[in-house]
Structure formats: C-alpha cells, structure tokens
Design a protein around this motif. Structure first.
Motif, short mmCIF file in Angstrom:
data_model
loop_
_atom_site.label_atom_id
_atom_site.label_comp_id
_atom_site.label_asym_id
_atom_site.label_seq_id
_atom_site.Cartn_x
_atom_site.Cartn_y
_atom_site.Cartn_z
N TRP A 68 21.08 -10.29 -35.66
CA TRP A 68 21.84 -10.67 -34.36
C TRP A 68 21.61 -12.06 -34.23
O TRP A 68 20.71 -12.78 -34.92
N ARG A 69 22.42 -12.67 -33.63
CA ARG A 69 22.36 -14.25 -33.43
C ARG A 69 22.63 -14.57 -31.78
O ARG A 69 23.86 -14.09 -31.49
N LEU A 75 25.85 -9.07 -32.57
CA LEU A 75 24.91 -7.82 -33.24
C LEU A 75 25.81 -7.50 -34.66
O LEU A 75 26.86 -7.56 -34.33
N VAL A 129 23.88 -2.29 -36.96
CA VAL A 129 22.37 -2.02 -36.35
C VAL A 129 22.70 -0.64 -35.44
O VAL A 129 23.66 -0.23 -35.03
N SER A 151 17.74 -0.03 -32.33
CA SER A 151 17.54 -1.39 -32.75
C SER A 151 18.59 -2.31 -31.67
O SER A 151 18.17 -3.30 -31.36
N ARG A 152 19.79 -1.82 -31.37
CA ARG A 152 20.36 -2.71 -30.51
C ARG A 152 19.72 -2.69 -29.37
O ARG A 152 19.68 -4.05 -28.79
N TYR A 165 16.86 -5.35 -29.76
CA TYR A 165 17.25 -6.80 -29.89
C TYR A 165 17.53 -7.53 -28.53
O TYR A 165 17.33 -8.59 -28.11
N HIS A 220 14.66 -7.99 -26.46
CA HIS A 220 13.92 -9.04 -27.11
C HIS A 220 14.58 -10.59 -26.58
O HIS A 220 13.88 -11.48 -26.18
N VAL A 221 15.88 -10.56 -26.48
CA VAL A 221 16.66 -11.68 -25.99
C VAL A 221 16.36 -11.81 -24.74
O VAL A 221 16.02 -12.93 -24.04
N ASN A 253 8.78 -9.41 -29.27
CA ASN A 253 8.88 -8.14 -29.52
C ASN A 253 8.10 -7.15 -28.84
O ASN A 253 8.46 -6.14 -28.21
N ALA A 282 9.96 -6.60 -25.67
CA ALA A 282 10.99 -5.88 -25.97
C ALA A 282 10.60 -4.19 -25.78
O ALA A 282 11.40 -3.52 -25.25
#
Length: 480
Positions: A210-211, A221, A225, A229-230, A233, A236-237, A271, A274
C-alpha cells in the motif's frame, strides 16, 4: 505451600506512577512505613492480605504482581551470563535470582549491554563474510528490532490509550464487522479526504502492498491484497492520521536508544491500533468467551485473518476486563521469531532457535491444520499450546511469505478454550517437556538437544556413549 511473592520493584513503579509517597501508601495499606520499605526492597515478601488490599486500592489485577516478568528476566539473565567467557565459572540459579531482585536496574542494563555485544558480534561476522566475497559493507545489527520487542513485552503487549481510542471510533462511528470495509473507506474519505483505490500495480516482486499519497488524497492498495489485509492497512492509516500525537508520546517515553528503534515502535503502535479498530476490545473479548476462543469461528465473525485473531487475543490485558493471558509468537520455517509477546510466565529464548518439541515448528508439515499440545516448561508450568501455519498465496511465480503462529495459555485457563476438548488435562504424563531453546533450557535428560545448556559443565567421558556426545555434569561431578 503457597509461593512467596517478591514484587518490590513493580510495587515501587506502580506507587510512583500514581504519585504516592511510601509513607502515604503505608497508611492506606495499614502498614508501618518501615515494613512497606522492606517489601519494596524485596527484604520481605508481599503477604496475600496486603496484596488484596493493594489491588483494591490501586485498581489493578493480582496478576500485575505475578512473577512472570521476573521469571522471564531471570531466564534472559542466566542465558546472557552463560555466554562463554574463558575461565568463568557458571552462575548458579540462586545467585542470578538474588542479583535480579537486589538490583533490577543493573540487571536490565547488563542485558542491554549483552544484546549490544551480540548484535556487534553478528555484525562483525557479517562484515567479514562480505569482505571475503568482496561485497559492499553495511549495518547488520538487529538491535533496534530487539529493543522494540522487549519494550512491547514489558507493556504486556497492551497499550490502553490506543485500545480505547480505537474502540471509541468503532462505536461512535457506527462501524460493524459486517460493513467494516465500507465504514473505513467512508471514514477516510469524509474525515481525511482520502479515497481508497486498488490501483497499485507494481507487481508482487516489488514488496509494496500500500502507499498513501497525501498530496493526491489517495490510498493505493496492491491488487493482490487479501480482504482482511485490506481492512488492516486502512485501519493502520487511520491510526497514523489520528493517533500521531498519542503514538509520539508513547515512543518518547519508551526506553529506546535510537532513531531506528523509535521508527519501528511507531509502526508497531500503528499496527496495534489497526488491530484494535478491526477487533474492538469489549466486542472481541465477549465473542472470545462466547465462542470459547475458537479462532476460526472468530475469523468469520470479524472478517479477520487467523494471525490477526491470535495476536489480538494476546493483547486483552485491560485492568478489570482482562482476557485469558496468552503467549503469542510467529516463526518462519527456519525458526526465526518475527513476533513474540507473553502475558504469562512463558519464557522465550533471547538467542538461538526454539525447542524442537514445541508444536509451532510441526505446523509447517501440516498446513491448514490446527495442532494442539499440552506442554510443560522447565519451571513446572503446564501450557495448552495451539499452532497453525499461516501465509502463502500470491502468484505462481511469487515466493509466498509463510510462517506459523503459536498461541498458548496456562493450563488453569484450559477450560475456557475449545482446544482443550478431549485432552487428558489431569494426566501428569500427557504434557510434552519443552524448553525456551537448548542454550537456555535446564533439562539435563533431553535427547533432542542441538547444543549443551549454557552455564553447565559437561561430562564427555569415553566409557560409554548415548544419543548425545556428552552428559550434563551434576553438581560435584568433575566435568571437563
């Protein structure tokens, strides 16, 4: 006979954290100041009746004063003291224990120095190997990662501020496990002006999953993924954007020595947030109890991965609302430990591989199957251990990242786990004798050793030979 509890250092830290003087706490506990002073200096054990008053007064669980942390540090200290030094005599268990109780701060600094020494030793070996190959040199120390792992362990893998913030957002935002993908996408768009898109197509070999492009207002993404996990992430963001201040304060107060360790800690805390947002504390703890900690059923209820559920189970240490105290770890097929934490007495070795008799290593041979084991550690504790291989997937030409996760608890909690079904919990012969790793294990009669235990003399007499080319010399035997 009830074990005596020496918890002076933990009591002193808790008292100071609450802003209390020793004299004031003594009055509240109905003790003389000199008696409390002796308890804090480990000259007297903590009596059970005082422990009960203390827990009620300061609103902590009795497990806060359990010796699990001290036992782990004792194992680490003995392992470090056993590092080969020419002419040095082995350090007896009682001597190491006395040193730890008398000067816990000095022992902690000694362990930090020993870790630094081992890291430099590894770096030196790696540098020599690169020079032999005429390749470029660079840093090889794993010390920052070890520092962060030790700090997380010292916090029992529980960070209340992040846990509570994640739970508040889940509840106030009207999130649910069934609609969490849409909830997170909407929250990022409305609150932060960030749209989520599956447009990151740099190929599986790039390693980029991811970015976050803040300037363009997009979270990209990778297309491969997995759904769980999606969710992770995106959560997490959210943590990076909304908990930056809280994370910075926690990192600033952590005993971390350098920029690399602090950077790793920030990622680890994001993490943690998340996981707490995907699996909110009270809902998750209630589901764990209802489903008897059946990880696969909890996966389906929360749309999470097997590893995510196991890791979250190991973080349920909120005072007054504790879950079952678990240990958790993740290893690769070579035995390298990438994640470890424990809310139990369970001791992980500082260096070297883990015990080959532990079921977490057998999981790779039986992918997809949950392995259950009763295991007894050298200190006499018995654990219900569960393990399963995780990871895999990706494209045909990719090299999937595979590992195995282990989750376990003291046998006293076995009745709360579905994995105890059918096990002979009362059979003293049923548990497998495991240890923290050969170098740190005290078992003298184990035929599965890869190397001798640290801190013991060896008897390599030539009159007979067993499976191992040596015996561990008993006290008073000549040794060599």
């Amino acid at each position: 006979m009830e074990n005596k509890i020496y918890a002076g250092e933990r009591l002193r830290r808790l008292r100071m954290a609450r802003g209390m003087t020793q004299a004031r706490l003594a009055v509240m506990l109905r003790l003389s100041p000199s008696y409390l002073n002796q308890i804090e200096r480990d000259q007297r054990p903590l009596p059970r009746e005082v422990l009960n008053r203390l827990c009620a007064l300061l609103d902590v669980a009795p497990d806060y004063f359990a010796e699990s942390d001290e036992l782990r540090r004792l194992g680490d200290l003995r392992e470090a003291l056993a590092n080969p030094v020419p002419g040095a005599e082995p350090v007896e268990l009682a001597e190491a224990h006395a040193a730890l109780r008398a000067a816990p701060g000095v022992a902690a600094r000694f362990l930090a120095l020993h870790r630094a020494y081992r890291a430099l030793e590894e770096e030196h070996r790696a540098l020599r190997a690169r020079l032999a190959d005429d390749g470029p040199a660079g840093p090889a120390s794993r010390l920052p990662y070890d520092e962060v792992q030790d700090w997380v362990q010292s916090c029992l893998n529980h960070f209340p501020a992040l846990d509570e913030a994640a739970e508040r957002l889940f509840e106030s935002g009207g999130f649910s496990a069934q609609t969490l993908r849409t909830d997170l996408e909407r929250h990022l768009q409305v609150r932060h002006g960030i749209a989520v898109a599956e447009t990151l197509r740099e190929g599986p070999d790039s390693g980029v999953l991811w970015r976050l492009d803040r300037a363009a207002g997009r979270l990209l993404l990778a297309e491969e993924v997995a759904p769980e996990s999606r969710l992770f992430y995106m959560a997490h963001v959210v943590g990076l954007l909304e908990q930056e201040g809280a994370i910075d304060r926690m990192v600033a107060g952590a005993p971390l020595s350098g920029a690399d360790a602090r950077a790793l800690a920030r990622v680890g805390l994001a993490n943690y947030y998340a996981g707490a947002l995907m699996l909110p504390y009270r809902r998750f703890r209630a589901a764990a109890r209802e489903l008897r900690h059946d990880v696969e059923r909890m996966q389906r209820r929360f749309g999470a991965s097997f590893e995510q559920v196991c890791h979250r189970l190991s973080t349920l240490q909120r005072p007054g609302e504790e879950g079952v105290p678990f240990y958790f770890l993740k290893v690769d097929v070579a035995g390298n430990v990438s994640k470890r934490s424990s809310a139990t007495r369970f001791h992980f070795a500082l260096f070297g591989g883990a015990c080959p008799l532990w079921n977490v290593h057998q999981a790779f041979a039986q992918p997809g199957r949950i392995l259950v084991q009763l295991a007894r550690t050298p200190d006499g504790s018995t654990y219900l251990c569960m393990a399963r291989m995780v990871g895999g997937g990706g494209g045909y030409l990719s090299l999937p990242r595979e590992g195995a996760v282990g989750l376990g608890c003291d046998i006293a909690h076995a009745g709360e786990l579905v994995y105890a079904t059918g096990l002979a919990l009362d059979d003293r012969q049923a548990p497998v004798p495991i240890g923290p790793g050969c170098r740190a294990c005290e078992r003298a009669d184990c035929r599965h050793r890869a190397m001798p235990p640290a801190g013991h003399r060896l008897d390599v007499g030539t009159a007979e030979r067993g499976l191992l080319p040596y015996r561990i010399a008993r006290p008073g035997s000549p040794g060599t």
